[in-house]
Scaffold this motif. Structure first.
Motif, mmCIF file in Angstrom:
data_model
loop_
_atom_site.group_PDB
_atom_site.id
_atom_site.type_symbol
_atom_site.label_atom_id
_atom_site.label_comp_id
_atom_site.label_asym_id
_atom_site.label_seq_id
_atom_site.Cartn_x
_atom_site.Cartn_y
_atom_site.Cartn_z
ATOM 1 N N LEU A 4 0.838 -1.203 0.000
ATOM 2 C CA LEU A 4 0.000 0.000 0.000
ATOM 3 C C LEU A 4 0.871 1.251 0.000
ATOM 4 O O LEU A 4 1.840 1.330 0.761
ATOM 5 C CB LEU A 4 -0.896 0.017 1.242
ATOM 6 N N VAL A 5 0.502 2.213 -0.829
ATOM 7 C CA VAL A 5 1.244 3.470 -0.909
ATOM 8 C C VAL A 5 0.265 4.628 -0.815
ATOM 9 O O VAL A 5 -0.636 4.763 -1.656
ATOM 10 C CB VAL A 5 2.044 3.573 -2.216
ATOM 11 N N GLU A 6 0.445 5.469 0.228
ATOM 12 C CA GLU A 6 -0.426 6.620 0.426
ATOM 13 C C GLU A 6 0.153 7.858 -0.249
ATOM 14 O O GLU A 6 1.366 7.984 -0.423
ATOM 15 C CB GLU A 6 -0.612 6.939 1.917
ATOM 16 N N SER A 7 -0.734 8.793 -0.574
ATOM 17 C CA SER A 7 -0.327 10.094 -1.084
ATOM 18 C C SER A 7 -1.428 11.099 -0.764
ATOM 19 O O SER A 7 -2.536 10.716 -0.391
ATOM 20 C CB SER A 7 -0.070 10.036 -2.590
ATOM 21 N N GLY A 8 -1.086 12.388 -0.929
ATOM 22 C CA GLY A 8 -2.098 13.428 -0.781
ATOM 23 C C GLY A 8 -2.034 14.229 0.498
ATOM 24 O O GLY A 8 -2.810 15.170 0.673
ATOM 25 N N GLY A 9 -1.136 13.874 1.397
ATOM 26 C CA GLY A 9 -1.025 14.640 2.625
ATOM 27 C C GLY A 9 -0.423 16.011 2.367
ATOM 28 O O GLY A 9 0.023 16.320 1.264
ATOM 29 N N GLY A 10 -0.417 16.851 3.402
ATOM 30 C CA GLY A 10 0.155 18.180 3.260
ATOM 31 C C GLY A 10 -0.258 19.089 4.383
ATOM 32 O O GLY A 10 -0.794 18.644 5.406
ATOM 33 N N LEU A 11 0.004 20.375 4.176
ATOM 34 C CA LEU A 11 -0.335 21.408 5.147
ATOM 35 C C LEU A 11 -1.557 22.163 4.663
ATOM 36 O O LEU A 11 -1.606 22.598 3.504
ATOM 37 C CB LEU A 11 0.849 22.368 5.309
ATOM 38 N N VAL A 12 -2.537 22.331 5.538
ATOM 39 C CA VAL A 12 -3.773 23.021 5.181
ATOM 40 C C VAL A 12 -4.242 23.836 6.374
ATOM 41 O O VAL A 12 -3.973 23.464 7.529
ATOM 42 C CB VAL A 12 -4.844 22.005 4.721
ATOM 43 N N GLN A 13 -4.942 24.922 6.101
ATOM 44 C CA GLN A 13 -5.498 25.727 7.193
ATOM 45 C C GLN A 13 -6.769 25.089 7.742
ATOM 46 O O GLN A 13 -7.464 24.348 7.031
ATOM 47 C CB GLN A 13 -5.809 27.135 6.691
ATOM 48 N N ALA A 14 -7.074 25.390 8.970
ATOM 49 C CA ALA A 14 -8.307 24.905 9.574
ATOM 50 C C ALA A 14 -9.505 25.307 8.713
ATOM 51 O O ALA A 14 -9.564 26.433 8.198
ATOM 52 C CB ALA A 14 -8.468 25.467 10.980
ATOM 53 N N LEU A 18 -8.570 18.152 2.229
ATOM 54 C CA LEU A 18 -7.528 17.360 1.584
ATOM 55 C C LEU A 18 -8.142 16.035 1.169
ATOM 56 O O LEU A 18 -9.093 15.562 1.800
ATOM 57 C CB LEU A 18 -6.359 17.075 2.527
ATOM 58 N N ARG A 19 -7.587 15.434 0.124
ATOM 59 C CA ARG A 19 -7.989 14.081 -0.259
ATOM 60 C C ARG A 19 -6.762 13.193 -0.263
ATOM 61 O O ARG A 19 -5.803 13.456 -1.006
ATOM 62 C CB ARG A 19 -8.660 14.038 -1.625
ATOM 63 N N LEU A 20 -6.814 12.164 0.560
ATOM 64 C CA LEU A 20 -5.747 11.179 0.597
ATOM 65 C C LEU A 20 -6.087 10.028 -0.345
ATOM 66 O O LEU A 20 -7.258 9.671 -0.498
ATOM 67 C CB LEU A 20 -5.558 10.642 2.010
ATOM 68 N N SER A 21 -5.048 9.455 -0.936
ATOM 69 C CA SER A 21 -5.207 8.289 -1.796
ATOM 70 C C SER A 21 -4.298 7.179 -1.300
ATOM 71 O O SER A 21 -3.224 7.442 -0.749
ATOM 72 C CB SER A 21 -4.834 8.626 -3.245
ATOM 73 N N CYS A 22 -4.737 5.960 -1.498
ATOM 74 C CA CYS A 22 -3.929 4.782 -1.151
ATOM 75 C C CYS A 22 -4.068 3.788 -2.289
ATOM 76 O O CYS A 22 -5.167 3.284 -2.545
ATOM 77 C CB CYS A 22 -4.419 4.185 0.153
ATOM 78 N N THR A 23 -2.956 3.532 -2.959
ATOM 79 C CA THR A 23 -2.962 2.616 -4.093
ATOM 80 C C THR A 23 -2.324 1.299 -3.692
ATOM 81 O O THR A 23 -1.249 1.278 -3.070
ATOM 82 C CB THR A 23 -2.225 3.233 -5.283
ATOM 83 N N ALA A 24 -2.987 0.211 -4.052
ATOM 84 C CA ALA A 24 -2.532 -1.122 -3.668
ATOM 85 C C ALA A 24 -1.980 -1.882 -4.855
ATOM 86 O O ALA A 24 -2.448 -1.717 -5.995
ATOM 87 C CB ALA A 24 -3.699 -1.898 -3.065
ATOM 88 N N SER A 25 -1.007 -2.718 -4.572
ATOM 89 C CA SER A 25 -0.478 -3.609 -5.599
ATOM 90 C C SER A 25 -1.244 -4.931 -5.545
ATOM 91 O O SER A 25 -1.935 -5.228 -4.575
ATOM 92 C CB SER A 25 1.008 -3.864 -5.365
#
Length: 127
Positions: A4-14, A18-25
């Protein structure tokens, strides 16, 4: 095991999103229940949301209900976490988890229910 590989994190104001993604092999993604957990500094890893293998059943932690949405696209081997109305207390490393077959249901929302984990993606919400 599934990778599993996640992506999409970051810094955001209150209040932001954000949208996180997780791609599986692998070929069996569409048979697994999937979930998101998170871990803040100094705290234990906690359940956020889960989805069954079809996408027809979901479960959320009380702290994120109404703000977060878990979904999946089995044609892309990907599970998503849409996070809206973010709060500073949502700041954590978010982990994708999966690799468990429970028929059409959902496994208990605890870390030991899942056999495969991603490396995590940092989400920071500033006030």
């Amino acid at each position: 095991q599934v990778q599993l590989v996640e992506s999409g994190g970051g810094l955001v104001q209150a209040g932001g999103s954000l949208r996180l993604s997780c791609t599986a092999s692998g070929r069996s993604f569409n048979t697994y229940a999937m979930a998101w957990f998170r871990q803040a500094p100094g705290k234990e890893r906690e359940f956020v949301a889960a989805i069954n293998y079809t996408g027809g059943r979901t479960n959320y932690a009380e702290s994120v209900k109404g703000r977060f949405t878990i979904s999946r696209d089995n044609t892309k081997n990907t599970v998503y976490l849409q996070m809206n109305s973010l709060k500073p207390e949502d700041t954590a490393v978010y982990y994708c988890a999966g690799g468990v077959r429970v028929g059409g249901g959902l496994p208990p929302p605890i870390t030991t229910s899942f056999t495969s984990w991603g490396q995590g993606t940092q989400v920071t919400v500033s006030s």
